[in-house]
Design a protein around this motif. Sequence first.
Motif, PDB file in Angstrom:
ATOM      1  N   PHE A  14       0.855  -1.269  -0.042  1.00 13.69           N
ATOM      2  CA  PHE A  14       0.145  -0.060  -0.003  1.00 13.69           C
ATOM      3  C   PHE A  14       0.910   1.198  -0.107  1.00 13.69           C
ATOM      4  O   PHE A  14       0.679   1.961  -0.854  1.00 13.69           O
ATOM      5  N   LEU A  15       1.920   1.500   0.779  1.00 11.84           N
ATOM      6  CA  LEU A  15       2.783   2.540   0.968  1.00 11.84           C
ATOM      7  C   LEU A  15       3.571   2.701  -0.187  1.00 11.84           C
ATOM      8  O   LEU A  15       3.850   3.836  -0.804  1.00 11.84           O
ATOM      9  N   LYS A  16       3.976   1.411  -0.885  1.00 15.82           N
ATOM     10  CA  LYS A  16       4.749   1.626  -2.388  1.00 15.82           C
ATOM     11  C   LYS A  16       3.858   2.086  -3.224  1.00 15.82           C
ATOM     12  O   LYS A  16       4.357   3.054  -4.088  1.00 15.82           O
ATOM     13  N   GLU A  17       2.661   1.698  -3.314  1.00 19.44           N
ATOM     14  CA  GLU A  17       1.594   2.255  -4.301  1.00 19.44           C
ATOM     15  C   GLU A  17       1.610   4.053  -4.185  1.00 19.44           C
ATOM     16  O   GLU A  17       1.519   4.594  -5.063  1.00 19.44           O
ATOM     17  N   LEU A  18       1.583   4.231  -2.879  1.00 16.86           N
ATOM     18  CA  LEU A  18       1.206   5.671  -2.697  1.00 16.86           C
ATOM     19  C   LEU A  18       2.518   6.511  -2.985  1.00 16.86           C
ATOM     20  O   LEU A  18       2.308   7.622  -3.351  1.00 16.86           O
ATOM     21  N   ASP A  19       3.657   5.894  -2.872  1.00  9.60           N
ATOM     22  CA  ASP A  19       4.870   6.574  -3.210  1.00  9.60           C
ATOM     23  C   ASP A  19       4.920   6.596  -4.587  1.00  9.60           C
ATOM     24  O   ASP A  19       5.475   7.712  -5.159  1.00  9.60           O
ATOM     25  N   GLN A  20       4.408   5.801  -5.395  1.00  6.37           N
ATOM     26  CA  GLN A  20       4.338   6.212  -6.961  1.00  6.37           C
ATOM     27  C   GLN A  20       3.240   6.893  -7.413  1.00  6.37           C
ATOM     28  O   GLN A  20       3.483   7.230  -8.587  1.00  6.37           O
ATOM     29  N   ASN A  21       2.354   7.178  -6.879  1.00 10.76           N
ATOM     30  CA  ASN A  21       1.249   7.799  -7.346  1.00 10.76           C
ATOM     31  C   ASN A  21       0.540   8.935  -6.095  1.00 10.76           C
ATOM     32  O   ASN A  21       0.121   8.670  -5.339  1.00 10.76           O
ATOM     33  N   SER A  22       1.037   9.992  -6.813  1.00  5.03           N
ATOM     34  CA  SER A  22       1.018  11.354  -5.599  1.00  5.03           C
ATOM     35  C   SER A  22      -0.788  11.555  -5.387  1.00  5.03           C
ATOM     36  O   SER A  22      -1.232  12.040  -4.414  1.00  5.03           O
ATOM     37  N   ASP A  23      -1.481  11.342  -6.594  1.00  2.00           N
ATOM     38  CA  ASP A  23      -2.800  11.432  -6.555  1.00  2.00           C
ATOM     39  C   ASP A  23      -3.561  10.648  -5.645  1.00  2.00           C
ATOM     40  O   ASP A  23      -4.473  11.018  -4.901  1.00  2.00           O
ATOM     41  N   LEU A  24      -2.870   9.594  -5.597  1.00  2.00           N
ATOM     42  CA  LEU A  24      -3.586   8.249  -4.670  1.00  2.00           C
ATOM     43  C   LEU A  24      -3.389   8.558  -3.565  1.00  2.00           C
ATOM     44  O   LEU A  24      -4.039   8.458  -2.660  1.00  2.00           O
ATOM     45  N   ARG A  25      -1.911   9.023  -3.240  1.00  2.81           N
ATOM     46  CA  ARG A  25      -1.573   9.601  -2.012  1.00  2.81           C
ATOM     47  C   ARG A  25      -2.314  10.704  -1.337  1.00  2.81           C
ATOM     48  O   ARG A  25      -2.977  10.549   0.029  1.00  2.81           O
ATOM     49  N   ALA A  26      -2.836  11.768  -2.241  1.00  2.00           N
ATOM     50  CA  ALA A  26      -3.729  12.732  -1.621  1.00  2.00           C
ATOM     51  C   ALA A  26      -5.060  12.255  -1.159  1.00  2.00           C
ATOM     52  O   ALA A  26      -5.637  12.721  -0.180  1.00  2.00           O
ATOM     53  N   ALA A  27      -5.554  11.392  -2.062  1.00  4.96           N
ATOM     54  CA  ALA A  27      -6.874  10.825  -1.897  1.00  4.96           C
ATOM     55  C   ALA A  27      -6.947   9.729  -0.544  1.00  4.96           C
ATOM     56  O   ALA A  27      -7.987   9.893   0.345  1.00  4.96           O
ATOM     57  N   PRO A  55      -8.259   3.626  15.592  1.00  2.00           N
ATOM     58  CA  PRO A  55      -8.209   3.945  14.355  1.00  2.00           C
ATOM     59  C   PRO A  55      -7.752   2.963  13.450  1.00  2.00           C
ATOM     60  O   PRO A  55      -7.038   1.920  14.213  1.00  2.00           O
ATOM     61  N   ASN A  56      -7.834   2.618  12.145  1.00  2.00           N
ATOM     62  CA  ASN A  56      -7.457   1.637  11.394  1.00  2.00           C
ATOM     63  C   ASN A  56      -5.680   1.798  11.379  1.00  2.00           C
ATOM     64  O   ASN A  56      -5.257   3.002  11.225  1.00  2.00           O
ATOM     65  N   ALA A  57      -4.924   0.617  11.322  1.00  2.00           N
ATOM     66  CA  ALA A  57      -3.700   0.613  11.278  1.00  2.00           C
ATOM     67  C   ALA A  57      -2.933   1.229   9.970  1.00  2.00           C
ATOM     68  O   ALA A  57      -2.025   2.069  10.190  1.00  2.00           O
ATOM     69  N   GLN A  58      -3.877   0.910   9.065  1.00  2.00           N
ATOM     70  CA  GLN A  58      -3.304   1.853   7.630  1.00  2.00           C
ATOM     71  C   GLN A  58      -3.440   3.216   7.812  1.00  2.00           C
ATOM     72  O   GLN A  58      -2.517   3.831   7.240  1.00  2.00           O
ATOM     73  N   ASP A  59      -4.549   3.739   8.384  1.00  2.00           N
ATOM     74  CA  ASP A  59      -4.613   5.238   8.563  1.00  2.00           C
ATOM     75  C   ASP A  59      -3.653   5.645   9.350  1.00  2.00           C
ATOM     76  O   ASP A  59      -3.024   6.971   8.951  1.00  2.00           O
ATOM     77  N   VAL A  60      -3.283   5.083  10.558  1.00  2.00           N
ATOM     78  CA  VAL A  60      -2.228   5.453  11.453  1.00  2.00           C
ATOM     79  C   VAL A  60      -1.029   5.339  10.670  1.00  2.00           C
ATOM     80  O   VAL A  60       0.030   6.638  10.790  1.00  2.00           O
ATOM     81  N   VAL A  61      -0.511   4.774   9.990  1.00  2.00           N
ATOM     82  CA  VAL A  61       0.773   4.656   9.296  1.00  2.00           C
ATOM     83  C   VAL A  61       0.771   5.683   8.108  1.00  2.00           C
ATOM     84  O   VAL A  61       1.908   6.432   8.100  1.00  2.00           O
ATOM     85  N   LEU A  62      -0.130   5.761   7.514  1.00  2.00           N
ATOM     86  CA  LEU A  62      -0.085   6.643   6.471  1.00  2.00           C
ATOM     87  C   LEU A  62       0.079   8.077   6.917  1.00  2.00           C
ATOM     88  O   LEU A  62       0.567   8.666   6.334  1.00  2.00           O
ATOM     89  N   LEU A  63      -0.654   8.463   8.112  1.00  2.98           N
ATOM     90  CA  LEU A  63      -0.734   9.823   8.611  1.00  2.98           C
ATOM     91  C   LEU A  63       0.409  10.060   9.154  1.00  2.98           C
ATOM     92  O   LEU A  63       1.227  11.182   8.960  1.00  2.98           O
ATOM     93  N   ALA A  64       1.246   9.021   9.986  1.00  3.49           N
ATOM     94  CA  ALA A  64       2.565   9.314  10.483  1.00  3.49           C
ATOM     95  C   ALA A  64       3.661   9.633   9.353  1.00  3.49           C
ATOM     96  O   ALA A  64       4.421  10.175   9.526  1.00  3.49           O
ATOM     97  N   ARG A  65       3.507   8.767   8.261  1.00  3.34           N
ATOM     98  CA  ARG A  65       4.380   9.043   7.382  1.00  3.34           C
ATOM     99  C   ARG A  65       4.289  10.156   6.514  1.00  3.34           C
ATOM    100  O   ARG A  65       5.450  10.898   6.162  1.00  3.34           O
ATOM    101  N   GLN A  66       3.031  10.693   6.408  1.00  8.22           N
ATOM    102  CA  GLN A  66       2.719  12.086   5.714  1.00  8.22           C
ATOM    103  C   GLN A  66       3.509  13.026   6.645  1.00  8.22           C
ATOM    104  O   GLN A  66       4.165  14.096   6.274  1.00  8.22           O
ATOM    105  N   LEU A  67       3.326  13.283   8.024  1.00  9.72           N
ATOM    106  CA  LEU A  67       3.779  14.028   8.990  1.00  9.72           C
ATOM    107  C   LEU A  67       5.305  13.817   9.095  1.00  9.72           C
ATOM    108  O   LEU A  67       6.242  14.919   8.956  1.00  9.72           O
TER     109      LEU A  67
END
Length: 72
Positions: A14-27, A55-67
């Motif tokens: 999931f994180l790899k896909e987000l790194d490759q696609n900024s539109d997907l990361r924003a969404a 919270p969902n673990a995926q949400d936590v990891v995503l937001l922590a990574r963004q921060l």
Amino acid sequence: MAGQPGCLTDLREFLKELDQNSDLRAAATLRSLSRIRTELEHLPENSVLTDPVIPNAQDVVLLARQLMSRRR
């Protein structure tokens, strides 16, 4: 997540896909924030700060990574 290698693999993909696609990361970031806000809105107004919000673990990891990316 401990003892569940399948979860870690899914999360890495999931994180790899987000790194490759900024539109997907924003969404995904907006969706994660919306889910967390919804969870917080379900808490009663008289709840205390120690009341759990799960919270969902995926949400936590995503937001922590963004921060963390903003801190660089």
